[in-house]
Design an enzyme around this catalytic site. Structure first.
Site, PDB file in Angstrom:
ATOM      1  CG  ASP A  96      -0.394   0.251   2.527  1.00 18.60           C
ATOM      2  OD1 ASP A  96       0.856   0.369   2.617  1.00 18.60           O
ATOM      3  OD2 ASP A  96      -1.145   0.355   3.503  1.00 18.60           O
TER       4      ASP A  96
ATOM      5  CB  CYS B 280       0.583  -2.612   4.594  1.00 17.41           C
ATOM      6  SG  CYS B 280       0.229  -3.598   6.062  1.00 17.41           S
TER       7      CYS B 280
ATOM      8  CB  THR C 245       1.562  -2.854  10.917  1.00 16.46           C
ATOM      9  OG1 THR C 245       0.361  -3.221  10.210  1.00 16.46           O
ATOM     10  CG2 THR C 245       1.351  -1.510  11.613  1.00 16.46           C
TER      11      THR C 245
ATOM     12  CG  HIS D  53       8.731 -25.500  11.309  1.00 12.88           C
ATOM     13  ND1 HIS D  53       8.799 -25.343  12.678  1.00 12.88           N
ATOM     14  CD2 HIS D  53       9.929 -26.033  10.946  1.00 12.88           C
ATOM     15  CE1 HIS D  53       9.969 -25.773  13.124  1.00 12.88           C
ATOM     16  NE2 HIS D  53      10.682 -26.188  12.080  1.00 12.88           N
TER      17      HIS D  53
ATOM     18  CG  HIS E  58       6.975 -29.390   9.966  1.00 13.68           C
ATOM     19  ND1 HIS E  58       6.564 -28.792  11.131  1.00 13.68           N
ATOM     20  CD2 HIS E  58       8.312 -29.593  10.094  1.00 13.68           C
ATOM     21  CE1 HIS E  58       7.595 -28.630  11.930  1.00 13.68           C
ATOM     22  NE2 HIS E  58       8.673 -29.112  11.330  1.00 13.68           N
TER      23      HIS E  58
HETATM   24  C1  RB5 Z   1      -2.076   2.614   6.305  1.00 11.15           C
HETATM   25  O1  RB5 Z   1      -2.223   3.816   6.967  1.00 11.15           O
HETATM   26  C2  RB5 Z   1      -1.929   1.484   7.302  1.00 11.15           C
HETATM   27  O2  RB5 Z   1      -3.108   1.295   7.990  1.00 11.15           O
HETATM   28  C3  RB5 Z   1      -1.506   0.226   6.593  1.00 11.15           C
HETATM   29  O3  RB5 Z   1      -0.324   0.443   5.910  1.00 11.15           O
HETATM   30  C4  RB5 Z   1      -1.277  -0.976   7.463  1.00 11.15           C
HETATM   31  O4  RB5 Z   1      -0.391  -0.711   8.489  1.00 11.15           O
HETATM   32  C5  RB5 Z   1      -2.483  -1.668   7.929  1.00 11.15           C
HETATM   33  O5  RB5 Z   1      -2.433  -2.724   8.567  1.00 11.15           O
END
Ligand code: RB5
Length: 147
Positions: free
Chosen positions: A8, A65, A67, A98, A134
């Protein structure tokens, strides 16, 4: 290998780094976007990316993304996908050995660039162990999609 890639707006920079890295390693990359830092919704890129792996059009996928959490949730909604959110190379190795994970998720906001590259390299280069225990566990995981 054929590798599907998606991000993203919060991970465009890392997606471009990973793309070059994979191409330099000799892999072919299908880039599902996004293609800039303008705000967008991660399901719109991570979904098609993971679907291409589930459909066998790509061997594996990498989704990134802010996180790594949003894209990992999306990828794991797709039947046939085992997406692992990794923040360290040991987890990247173990999830290949695994879990035979076919999609890797990472977060640009929570990872330094060098560790991110090490995670990618480790995850790409590690083979599934094929150990019976596994294989059995993965079969049980995949069975949950039928219930
Ligand atoms: C975008 O602002 C953020 O929410 C996205 O990159 C991500 O971290 C969502 O899980």
């Amino acid at each position: 290998m054929k590798i599907a890639l998606a991000c993203d707006h919060g991970a465009f920079e890392y997606k471009e780094i990973v793309k070059k890295m994979l191409e330099d390693m000799g892999h072919s990359v299908e880039d599902f976007g996004t293609h800039g830092t303008e705000s967008m919704d991660y399901p719109d890129t991570a979904g098609p990316c993971a679907k291409s792996v589930a459909q066998g059009k790509n061997d594996r996928g990498i989704v990134i993304c802010g996180t790594g959490i949003g894209v990992s949730i999306v990828a794991n909604k797709i039947k046939g996908i085992r997406c692992a959110l990794c923040s360290d190379p040991v987890s990247a190795r173990l999830t290949r050995e695994h879990n035979d994970s076919n999609v890797l998720a990472m977060g640009q906001r929570v990872l330094g660039v060098e560790i991110m590259k090490e995670i990618v390299q480790t995850w790409i280069e590690t083979e599934f162990s094929k150990e019976k225990r596994h294989v059995c566990r993965i079969e049980k995981v995949m069975q949950l999609e039928e219930e």
